[in-house]
Design an enzyme around this catalytic site. Structure first.
Site, short mmCIF file in Angstrom:
data_model
loop_
_atom_site.label_atom_id
_atom_site.label_comp_id
_atom_site.label_asym_id
_atom_site.label_seq_id
_atom_site.Cartn_x
_atom_site.Cartn_y
_atom_site.Cartn_z
N SER A 1 0.76 -1.21 0.10
CA SER A 1 -0.10 0.07 0.06
C SER A 1 0.84 1.40 -0.04
O SER A 1 0.19 2.12 -0.23
CB SER A 1 -0.78 0.05 1.21
OG SER A 1 0.07 -0.03 2.37
N GLU B 1 3.77 6.60 6.73
CA GLU B 1 3.64 7.28 5.35
C GLU B 1 3.92 8.70 5.60
O GLU B 1 4.45 9.49 4.69
CB GLU B 1 2.37 7.00 4.73
CG GLU B 1 2.11 5.37 4.40
CD GLU B 1 2.69 5.13 3.35
OE1 GLU B 1 3.15 6.04 2.19
OE2 GLU B 1 3.22 3.69 3.25
N CYS C 1 3.24 -6.35 9.84
CA CYS C 1 2.94 -5.47 8.82
C CYS C 1 4.36 -4.90 8.32
O CYS C 1 5.13 -4.50 8.92
CB CYS C 1 1.88 -4.40 9.32
SG CYS C 1 1.94 -2.90 8.02
N1 DGL Z 1 2.26 -2.74 4.80
C1 DGL Z 1 1.12 -3.53 4.84
C2 DGL Z 1 1.06 -4.85 5.55
O1 DGL Z 1 2.11 -5.41 5.56
C3 DGL Z 1 -0.32 -2.90 4.87
C4 DGL Z 1 -0.28 -1.64 5.56
C5 DGL Z 1 -1.67 -0.83 5.52
O2 DGL Z 1 -1.94 -0.22 4.38
O3 DGL Z 1 -2.59 -0.89 6.10
O4 DGL Z 1 0.13 -5.18 6.30
#
Ligand code: DGL
Length: 262
Positions: free
Chosen positions: A8, A152, A184
């Site tokens: 994302s 971000e 994440c």
């Molecule tokens: N970086 C992503 C993950 O590993 C998603 C983060 C998001 O957009 O909520 O879950």
């Protein structure tokens, strides 16, 4: 080998960083889908749709040989679908590293930080149920809504980020958690803050290195030579902080940025 990687936003670059240490002689295309971030607070159907559109874009535009879903949330929502739709593509997803965490913990207390969508997903529940049989470990699961947005924005060390982590990590600190799964791909970017809040020797688990090694082995099975340079091209579907990109991919010079609309 042509490799498509997506997330994302900036998080998947922690996986790309690990890939730069292992993968050679390949072209890597990265999509940061910042227009639709954060994925972790979207529905299953939305995340699936973004994942399918990005994969199709990679195939149509770059004829990729391998797809890396550098996002736990998208892996949870879309990996089965992607494997069914694209059987000839090498497809590697990202899953919370619960297994290595269970092996590493000394106190038997393991923290799991992930997005709300990842923790709610069937895939995560299945992973935990399977591993629960292996060793008697207590899991402290914590969804972290809002943390991806802070990262971000470049607010890794900002006061709001610190307060969020303080609130989420206090029960872990008070219960002798010694190993935390970063479920994440954005969260390694706040790894130092997590360590400071926990005030102890801590194992932080993320799976970028394992993904890079798996890609190398699957690629070599298909004839990849792993010789020469790794060329990286970054795309984003909306604004992205270019300074953070340079910071994550430090030392890697051949990076080109283009804005696309999917
Ligand atoms: N970086 C992503 C993950 O590993 C998603 C983060 C998001 O957009 O909520 O879950």
């Amino acid at each position: 080998m042509k490799i498509g990687v997506f997330d994302s936003g900036l998080g998947g670059l922690t996986v790309v960083q690990a890939m730069t240490q292992v993968i050679k002689g390949a072209e890597l295309f990265y999509i940061a889908d910042t227009k639709n971030a954060p994925y972790g607070e979207k529905t299953h159907e939305q995340i699936l749709q973004y994942s399918l559109e990005i994969t199709q874009y990679f195939i149509d535009t770059h004829q990729i040989d391998a797809l890396i879903v550098a996002c736990n949330t998208a892996t949870s929502a879309a990996i089965q679908h992607l494997r069914k739709h694209y059987p000839s593509l090498i497809i590697i997803g990202t899953e919370p590293g619960i297994k290595p965490a269970i092996e590493l913990t000394n106190t038997g207390k393991v923290g799991v930080l992930a997005t709300p969508a990842t923790l709610k997903g069937d895939k995560y529940q299945q992973l935990v149920n399977d591993l629960a049989l292996e060793k008697d470990v207590v899991l402290f699961e914590q969804a972290c809504p809002g943390l991806v947005e802070q990262i971000e924005k470049g607010e890794m060390h900002g006061s709001i980020t610190k307060t969020m982590l303080e609130v989420w990590l206090t029960p872990m600190r008070e219960n002798s958690v010694d190993t935390i799964v970063l479920g994440c791909t954005h969260y390694p970017l706040v790894g130092e803050v997590i360590k400071r809040v926990m005030q102890r020797d801590l194992n932080l688990i993320h799976t970028g290195d394992a993904i890079a090694k798996r890609l190398l082995s699957l690629g070599q099975e298909k004839g990849h030579k792993n010789d020469g340079k790794l060329k990286i091209t970054l795309y984003s579907t909306d604004n992205i902080d270019k300074q953070i990109i340079s910071h994550i991919l430090e030392g890697h010079t051949e990076v080109k940025q283009i804005d696309i609309q999917i």
